[in-house]
Design an enzyme around this catalytic site. Structure first.
Site, PDB file in Angstrom:
ATOM      1  N   GLY A 159      33.922 -10.864   0.042  1.00 38.12           N
ATOM      2  CA  GLY A 159      35.535 -12.597   0.193  1.00 38.12           C
ATOM      3  C   GLY A 159      34.870 -12.137   1.658  1.00 38.12           C
ATOM      4  O   GLY A 159      34.719 -11.707   2.629  1.00 38.12           O
ATOM      5  N   ILE A 161      37.519 -10.234   3.387  1.00 39.52           N
ATOM      6  CA  ILE A 161      37.320  -9.192   4.320  1.00 39.52           C
ATOM      7  C   ILE A 161      36.535  -8.514   3.727  1.00 39.52           C
ATOM      8  O   ILE A 161      35.523  -7.272   4.893  1.00 39.52           O
ATOM      9  CB  ILE A 161      38.732  -8.618   4.031  1.00 39.52           C
ATOM     10  N   ARG A 181      32.344 -12.345  -8.807  1.00 35.05           N
ATOM     11  CA  ARG A 181      32.941 -13.431  -9.742  1.00 35.05           C
ATOM     12  C   ARG A 181      31.544 -14.639  -9.482  1.00 35.05           C
ATOM     13  O   ARG A 181      31.039 -15.292 -10.758  1.00 35.05           O
ATOM     14  CB  ARG A 181      33.643 -14.032  -9.682  1.00 35.05           C
ATOM     15  N   THR A 240      40.866   0.098  -0.431  1.00 32.66           N
ATOM     16  CA  THR A 240      42.184  -1.275   0.030  1.00 32.66           C
ATOM     17  C   THR A 240      42.908  -2.275   0.590  1.00 32.66           C
ATOM     18  O   THR A 240      43.230  -3.121   0.963  1.00 32.66           O
ATOM     19  CB  THR A 240      42.179  -1.288   2.168  1.00 32.66           C
ATOM     20  N   ARG A 242      44.099  -3.577  -4.097  1.00 27.02           N
ATOM     21  CA  ARG A 242      45.367  -3.424  -4.321  1.00 27.02           C
ATOM     22  C   ARG A 242      45.407  -1.769  -5.013  1.00 27.02           C
ATOM     23  O   ARG A 242      44.293  -1.886  -5.955  1.00 27.02           O
ATOM     24  CB  ARG A 242      45.758  -4.256  -5.314  1.00 27.02           C
ATOM     25  N   GLU A 271      52.458   2.613  -5.862  1.00 26.31           N
ATOM     26  CA  GLU A 271      53.400   2.495  -4.948  1.00 26.31           C
ATOM     27  C   GLU A 271      54.836   2.420  -4.305  1.00 26.31           C
ATOM     28  O   GLU A 271      55.704   1.767  -5.481  1.00 26.31           O
ATOM     29  CB  GLU A 271      52.902   1.280  -3.670  1.00 26.31           C
ATOM     30  N   HIS A 289      49.525   2.548   3.166  1.00 22.82           N
ATOM     31  CA  HIS A 289      49.528   0.710   2.708  1.00 22.82           C
ATOM     32  C   HIS A 289      49.746  -0.161   4.364  1.00 22.82           C
ATOM     33  O   HIS A 289      50.150  -0.818   4.341  1.00 22.82           O
ATOM     34  CB  HIS A 289      49.812  -0.128   1.926  1.00 22.82           C
ATOM     35  N   GLY A 291      46.571  -1.483   5.958  1.00 20.51           N
ATOM     36  CA  GLY A 291      45.555  -2.541   6.205  1.00 20.51           C
ATOM     37  C   GLY A 291      45.426  -3.655   7.101  1.00 20.51           C
ATOM     38  O   GLY A 291      44.996  -3.469   8.432  1.00 20.51           O
TER      39      GLY A 291
HETATM   40  C1  GLV Z   1      47.941  -7.023   1.799  1.00 16.69           C
HETATM   41  O1  GLV Z   1      47.724  -6.034   1.244  1.00 16.69           O
HETATM   42  C2  GLV Z   1      47.953  -7.984   1.989  1.00 16.69           C
HETATM   43  O2  GLV Z   1      47.674  -9.187   0.930  1.00 16.69           O
HETATM   44  O3  GLV Z   1      48.021  -8.920   2.997  1.00 16.69           O
END
Ligand code: GLV
Length: 324
Positions: A159, A161, A181, A240, A242, A271, A289, A291
């Site tokens: 996607g 990212i 997918r 990075t 979940r 977490e 976390h 990112g």
């Molecule tokens: C962060 O983890 C997000 O999903 O934006």
């Protein structure tokens, strides 16, 4: 808006620019001082709310909607991932759910690459050595890491990212393979020279596996003991997205017994807890976390979330609804 100016609950502090967007359409409430509300406090605050701006730590479910009551029209999360939101439960009541895709892409890709460089070039380990005042001297075999040029990056979920990470990897001389997918558009494959593979093919081929799929029932523990065993013993895993996409216990074992070479992790299964087997290992780069954690990106995310709420409360189309 029927019956007064309306009220929007904001569960964590957001920048003033985003609050200003909300104030154009509603009274805005947030906890003072800023803190993570318990579920009980959250539900009490929601009573009679027209909208809510939430984070990934807030459970948004039937009970959330019940607590708000029938005025609730929109819930906007300041995140791209929305695994904390029961979307059908909300949309089934006519409540719009919105998230913040796009604005955090580059920051998250930067952090992913930071973790990759940190673990392959042993930056955390080197820093710990210096800070512990351990004696050291330069020599040709000292703290050798792993180079990236000519290596293969396997992206799970190409996607926005995933693509941004792949672009950075191309600049570092890496080859790109991916799984997901669906097949990426031809122009994306061409730009990145990216080759589609099955997950098994990607795990067996890649020198670095980077996870960018959302957390869903299908991707929970996608990377389990079998998947780790299918990776090269010289390979690195990056997460990075979940935490629960990876079986953290299995990862700790795989790192301890040399099934894979190392990992870079920004997210964790429970977490803020981190598996003790990860904390004690030098071949893991860890971040709490972070990112999307830049001033610029968090401001853009919160403002986009506020614009989503304002649009729904004005009766217009929100910019980035969750489509389901
Ligand atoms: C962060 O983890 C997000 O999903 O934006």
């Amino acid at each position: 808006m029927a019956g007064g100016p309306g009220r929007v609950v904001v569960t964590r502090r957001i920048p003033d620019a985003a609050v200003d967007v909300l104030r154009e359409v509603a009274d805005v409430w947030w906890p003072e001082p800023d803190r993570q509300l318990t579920v009980g406090e959250l539900h009490a605050a929601l009573d009679g709310a027209d909208g809510a701006v939430v984070t990934l730590r807030d459970p948004v479910d039937e009970a959330f909607a019940d607590a708000a009551g029938e005025r609730l029209r929109v819930v906007a999360t300041v995140a791209v991932g929305y695994d904390n939101i029961d979307v059908p439960a909300l949309t089934g009541r006519g409540v719009t759910v919105a998230h913040t895709p796009g604005v955090l892409t580059e920051a998250t890709a930067d952090l992913t690459f930071g973790l990759l460089l940190s673990v392959t070039r042993r930056l955390g380990e080197g820093e710990r050595l210096l800070r512990s005042r351990t004696p050291w001297e330069f020599h040709l075999g000292f703290m050798l890491g792993t180079g990236l040029q000519g290596k293969t990056l396997g992206i799970v979920g190409l996607g926005q990212i995933g693509r941004a990470v792949a672009r950075r990897a191309r600049a570092f001389g890496m080859e790109i393979v991916y799984t997901g997918r669906r097949r990426a558009p031809a122009d994306v494959e061409a730009e990145l020279d990216a080759r589609p593979l099955s997950l098994d093919g990607l795990l067996a081929t890649s020198d670095v596996v980077s996870l960018h799929c959302p957390l869903t029932a299908e991707t929970r523990h996608l990377i389990d003991a079998d998947a780790l065993a299918a990776m090269k013993p010289t390979a690195f895993l990056l997460n990075t997205t979940r935490g629960p996409v990876v079986d953290e216990g299995a990862l700790a074992r795989a790192l301890a017994d040399g099934t894979i070479a190392g990992a870079g992790l920004d997210v964790f299964e429970r977490e803020p807890e981190v598996h003790p087997g990860l904390l004690e290992r030098d071949n893991v780069a860890l971040a709490p976390h972070l990112g999307s954690a830049t001033v610029e990106t968090r401001t853009a995310m919160a403002t986009l979330a506020a614009r989503n709420v304002a649009a729904v409360l004005r009766g217009t189309t929100p910019p980035t609804p969750v489509r389901k």
